[in-house]
Design a protein around this motif. Structure first.
Motif, PDB file in Angstrom:
ATOM      1  N   TRP A 106      41.999  67.446  13.877  1.00 36.01           N
ATOM      2  CA  TRP A 106      42.807  66.831  14.932  1.00 36.01           C
ATOM      3  C   TRP A 106      42.185  67.041  16.307  1.00 36.01           C
ATOM      4  O   TRP A 106      42.255  66.142  17.167  1.00 36.01           O
ATOM      5  CB  TRP A 106      44.222  67.401  14.900  1.00 36.01           C
ATOM      6  N   SER A 107      41.572  68.162  16.551  1.00 32.96           N
ATOM      7  CA  SER A 107      40.943  68.401  17.853  1.00 32.96           C
ATOM      8  C   SER A 107      39.786  67.442  18.088  1.00 32.96           C
ATOM      9  O   SER A 107      39.631  66.880  19.189  1.00 32.96           O
ATOM     10  CB  SER A 107      40.452  69.850  17.945  1.00 32.96           C
ATOM     11  N   ASP A 108      38.967  67.236  17.064  1.00 28.48           N
ATOM     12  CA  ASP A 108      37.862  66.282  17.201  1.00 28.48           C
ATOM     13  C   ASP A 108      38.378  64.858  17.382  1.00 28.48           C
ATOM     14  O   ASP A 108      37.776  64.057  18.113  1.00 28.48           O
ATOM     15  CB  ASP A 108      36.949  66.357  15.976  1.00 28.48           C
ATOM     16  N   ARG A 142      32.052  63.941  16.612  1.00 26.10           N
ATOM     17  CA  ARG A 142      31.391  64.750  17.636  1.00 26.10           C
ATOM     18  C   ARG A 142      30.233  64.029  18.318  1.00 26.10           C
ATOM     19  O   ARG A 142      29.672  64.557  19.280  1.00 26.10           O
ATOM     20  CB  ARG A 142      30.896  66.057  17.006  1.00 26.10           C
ATOM     21  N   ILE A 183      49.319  64.999  16.821  1.00 24.84           N
ATOM     22  CA  ILE A 183      48.705  64.776  18.125  1.00 24.84           C
ATOM     23  C   ILE A 183      49.730  64.145  19.062  1.00 24.84           C
ATOM     24  O   ILE A 183      50.746  63.578  18.613  1.00 24.84           O
ATOM     25  CB  ILE A 183      47.453  63.872  18.029  1.00 24.84           C
ATOM     26  N   SER A 228      34.405  64.533  10.797  1.00 23.81           N
ATOM     27  CA  SER A 228      34.230  65.453  11.913  1.00 23.81           C
ATOM     28  C   SER A 228      32.827  65.350  12.508  1.00 23.81           C
ATOM     29  O   SER A 228      32.642  65.388  13.736  1.00 23.81           O
ATOM     30  CB  SER A 228      34.502  66.891  11.449  1.00 23.81           C
ATOM     31  N   CYS A 232      41.194  63.964  18.883  1.00 21.76           N
ATOM     32  CA  CYS A 232      41.667  63.832  20.265  1.00 21.76           C
ATOM     33  C   CYS A 232      40.495  63.732  21.242  1.00 21.76           C
ATOM     34  O   CYS A 232      40.525  62.923  22.182  1.00 21.76           O
ATOM     35  CB  CYS A 232      42.552  65.025  20.622  1.00 21.76           C
ATOM     36  N   SER A 233      39.463  64.535  21.033  1.00 19.27           N
ATOM     37  CA  SER A 233      38.299  64.480  21.923  1.00 19.27           C
ATOM     38  C   SER A 233      37.623  63.114  21.847  1.00 19.27           C
ATOM     39  O   SER A 233      37.205  62.550  22.874  1.00 19.27           O
ATOM     40  CB  SER A 233      37.305  65.580  21.554  1.00 19.27           C
ATOM     41  N   ARG A 275      46.024  65.025  22.962  1.00 16.52           N
ATOM     42  CA  ARG A 275      45.838  66.454  22.696  1.00 16.52           C
ATOM     43  C   ARG A 275      46.564  66.806  21.405  1.00 16.52           C
ATOM     44  O   ARG A 275      47.587  66.192  21.063  1.00 16.52           O
ATOM     45  CB  ARG A 275      46.366  67.298  23.855  1.00 16.52           C
ATOM     46  N   PRO A 276      46.017  67.771  20.660  1.00 19.87           N
ATOM     47  CA  PRO A 276      46.681  68.164  19.411  1.00 19.87           C
ATOM     48  C   PRO A 276      47.956  68.949  19.687  1.00 19.87           C
ATOM     49  O   PRO A 276      48.068  69.667  20.686  1.00 19.87           O
ATOM     50  CB  PRO A 276      45.633  69.037  18.716  1.00 19.87           C
TER      51      PRO A 276
END
Length: 721
Positions: free
Chosen positions: A610-612, A573, A707, A569, A614-615, A717-718
């Motif tokens: 999962w959000s990280d 970022r 995702i 993670s 996708c970003s 996107r998640p």
């Protein structure tokens, strides 16, 4: 007239003795005026000023065991033994039949002086059958027709000087299989006797070296050390002869397999080298000179076997690495020599790992050679425990890395960085003290709250390599370092799951076939369209596997998962930082395979960012980067260049459980790069790495569980839970 060429050594010996008794002086053939009698090797050679005849008397009829070809023993074609008497050289006549002429192809011309060579030249020339014998003092006129490309003249006249020319190769004939079998049996019989003697001597000397009572401990003299070295050197030469004979091109398959059947390479190392090196090591420093001498002897023999007996090439490479490590270990005063031999050992072990990337023992050797208390040492130790062939002995060695830090020892040396200390400590807690939740929480929090981020900022591009060490150690923690907690009985559940998947894949089809067994449909342009089945090489074999995890394993897996995905993670970022791409690449490969094991995923999916993910993928998912191959193909993504070069992280991932289905078996071997250039980052590698990251992201999106990828706007996107 009996032909001397068709008689055996016994008959020639009897004729020689009979003829010699007819002389008036002594029992030997007296040389004539100007004649010289000499002994050369195992033959007695007579040479005359006018015409040269030979009496060949074998002094030793035993043939050398090391000779793998036979040559003809020939005699002068112009001397008839029956007419050889005290008037030698006067009544000589040539053989009656031209077919009986045998050109002496293996004369020992290097033993003759120039005068004898000139005479030998006339003897070896081809004479017509009607040639008349020469009288004493008469010189033969030169015959230009005798000289040519087929002539056996070995010298040529230039004025008054005689210039040497190249000797032709002796005629040989292949050895038969029956002779080879006899040869191997004889060599093995002698080898066993020398081996048994070495075992007895080494056991006795090793026990004496461990004697604590100084009054009972005796020091060996130089002559005794030299005798022991000579004994072990003899055993090495016996093994060398055995390998050459058993691996001879004429050997049958059963004969060629004898070395493997009787574990000859291992016996050679154990009894011929290693046991004696341990005796020498326990006698240090008194034995330092003798140990150096024996290391060089053994190293030379292993290098020779590496060049000549390629059947056991992998074994010779590892032995050369071990010998280099011994040489490095005994070098205390000269730091330069120590570094040189350490680099030599590292090179041999790396070469061995290139050929057997799944053998954990090799990474244990590399860990010993690595810088103490470094991420590389942590990675090699943990990989040796979690490899396809784990090396369980590393569980004791790795504690030398963990114990000082777990005991609170501080390092003032600037090379031991805070992040390295933190990762070594957190892995030491998981390995040795998994119940210490407070210490684990404190350490993992420091990593997440800025320690890793600041470390990447400080070392910049060096994180491309250091990040791979972190990824290797963190994935090994997910495999519980090869064991299920502290159990000494079975492997971890995750390790078994990946191995079972690999076994089933090998039993059913090749990687390309397995990867194409699930949905091949391309994404529809309809944003609501979703594939019906997941795409993963493990999906068909693991998703329904009934794996059970007990409470202890569940707790351990939860901690290991938090360590791995919290590190991931932090790197995800760092948008736009290409220095983290190799680390993220390894983590995506692991996650792509892990996502197919449903019974494991339910324990760890809450930790996956999962959000990280996708970003991060959205920063790479540009329209020009999403090619049809990336979007629809299930084949391994390649750059399309004529010469495909592996990425630096490919060399770290190969042979690891989580990458067996990602990289082809010979991917790195077919595109081998020198060890010094493997971490070299080429400009074209960034595009290739981005293509792989997007390919892995789309493969995970096709599973339709965590995702989703929108083909219209090219975004990830998640999926809400």
């Amino acid at each position: 007239m009996p032909n001397p060429l068709k008689r055996g050594p016994t008959e020639i010996l009897e004729t020689t003795q009979r003829d010699s008794k007819s002389h008036s002086i002594g029992h030997a053939i007296p040389p004539m005026r100007g004649e010289k009698a000499r002994s050369s090797g195992s033959f007695v050679i007579l040479a005359s000023d006018h015409v040269r005849g030979e009496k060949v008397v074998p002094n030793d009829t035993k043939t050398s065991r090391n000779s793998y070809s036979s040559t003809k023993r020939v005699y002068s074609p112009y001397v008839d033994d029956a007419n050889y008497s005290a008037t030698a050289g006067r009544n000589l006549k040539p053989l009656d039949k031209a077919s009986d002429r045998v050109l002496p192809k293996e004369r020992r011309t290097h033993d003759l002086d120039p005068d004898e060579m000139a005479l030998d030249e006339r003897c070896m020339a081809t004479k017509p059958t009607d040639a008349k014998p020469l009288a004493i003092g008469q010189k033969e006129s030169p015959n230009p027709s005798r000289r040519g490309p087929d002539s056996w003249d070995t010298r040529r006249d230039v004025g008054t000087e005689i210039q040497p020319q190249m000797l032709l190769q002796p005629e040989t004939r292949p050895i038969s299989h029956a002779q080879l079998v006899v040869e191997v049996k004889g060599i093995y019989h002698g080898l066993v006797m020398v081996e048994q003697k070495c075992i007895e001597v080494d056991e006795k000397q090793f026990a004496a070296a461990l004697e604590r009572d100084p009054s009972k401990r005796t020091d060996l003299k130089d002559e005794q050390w030299q005798a022991l070295i000579a004994l072990h050197k003899t055993l090495l030469h016996e093994h060398h002869d055995f390998f050459l004979a058993s691996q001879h091109p004429s050997a049958s398959p059963p004969l060629s397999k004898l070395a493997s059947k009787y574990a000859m390479p291992a016996r050679m190392w154990r009894h011929g080298i290693h046991a004696f090196l341990e005796v020498l090591r326990h006698r240090l420093p008194a034995s330092i000179d003798h140990m150096l001498a024996f290391i060089y002897i053994a190293y030379s023999m292993m290098a020779l076997l590496y060049e000549t007996v390629t059947t056991f090439e992998d074994t010779w490479i590892e032995c050369l690495g071990d010998l280099s490590r011994y040489r490095m270990a005994i070098e205390d005063s000269n730091t330069g020599d120590r570094e040189v031999w350490g680099a030599v050992a590292r090179s041999w072990y790396t070469k061995a790992a290139d050929k057997r990337s799944g053998v954990g023992r090799l990474y244990h050797h590399l860990a010993i050679l690595a810088r103490p208390f470094s991420l590389s040492q942590l990675a090699y130790y943990t990989r040796s425990l979690s490899s396809v062939e784990p090396f369980d002995s590393a569980r004791g060695s790795i504690m030398a890395l963990f114990q000082p830090i777990l005991d609170g020892k501080t390092f003032s040396h600037h090379r031991v960085k805070a992040l390295e200390m933190a990762y070594i400590k957190v892995h030491g807690i998981l390995f040795d003290r998994p119940q210490d939740a407070d210490a684990f929480r404190e350490t993992i929090t420091s990593i997440k709250d800025g320690l890793l981020d600041s470390y990447i900022d400080r070392i910049t591009s060096n994180f491309k390599e250091q990040g791979l060490y972190i990824a290797t150690a963190n994935t090994a923690a997910m495999f519980e370092y090869g064991k299920s907690g502290r159990s000494k009985v079975r492997r971890s559940v995750v390790w078994q799951a990946f191995m079972e998947a690999q076994k089933n894949r090998n039993d059913t089809a090749s990687p390309d076939v397995v990867q194409s067994t699930v949905a091949e449909q391309p994404f529809s342009l309809d944003g609501d369209s979703k594939p019906a089945s997941p795409v993963s090489p493990l999906a068909s074999t693991i998703s329904s596997a009934a794996l059970t995890i007990d409470i202890e394993e569940s707790s351990f897996l939860s901690k290991a998962s938090e360590l791995l995905f919290s590190s991931l993670s932090v790197t995800l970022r760092r948008h736009g930082d290409k220095n983290v791409f190799p680390f993220v690449h390894c983590m995506f490969v692991f996650l792509w395979n892990l996502a197919s094991i449903e019974s494991i995923m339910r324990y760890v999916q809450a930790d996956i960012p999962w959000s990280d993910i996708c970003s991060f993928l959205n920063t790479l998912a540009k329209p020009e980067a999403i090619t049809p191959a990336v979007l629809n193909s299930n084949a391994f993504p390649k750059s399309g260049e004529k010469v495909e070069r592996p990425l630096p992280e490919d060399y770290f991932m190969r042979g690891q459980l989580f990458a067996l289905d990602y990289l082809s078996k010979n991917w790195c071997e077919d595109n081998m790069v020198d060890e010094e250039e493997r971490m070299l980052e080429l400009p074209s590698m960034t595009a290739s790495r981005v293509e792989r990251l997007l390919w892995l992201g789309i493969r995970m999106a096709k599973m339709n569980k965590w995702i989703y990828y929108d083909t219209v706007v090219h975004t990830f996107r998640p999926i809400p839970e």
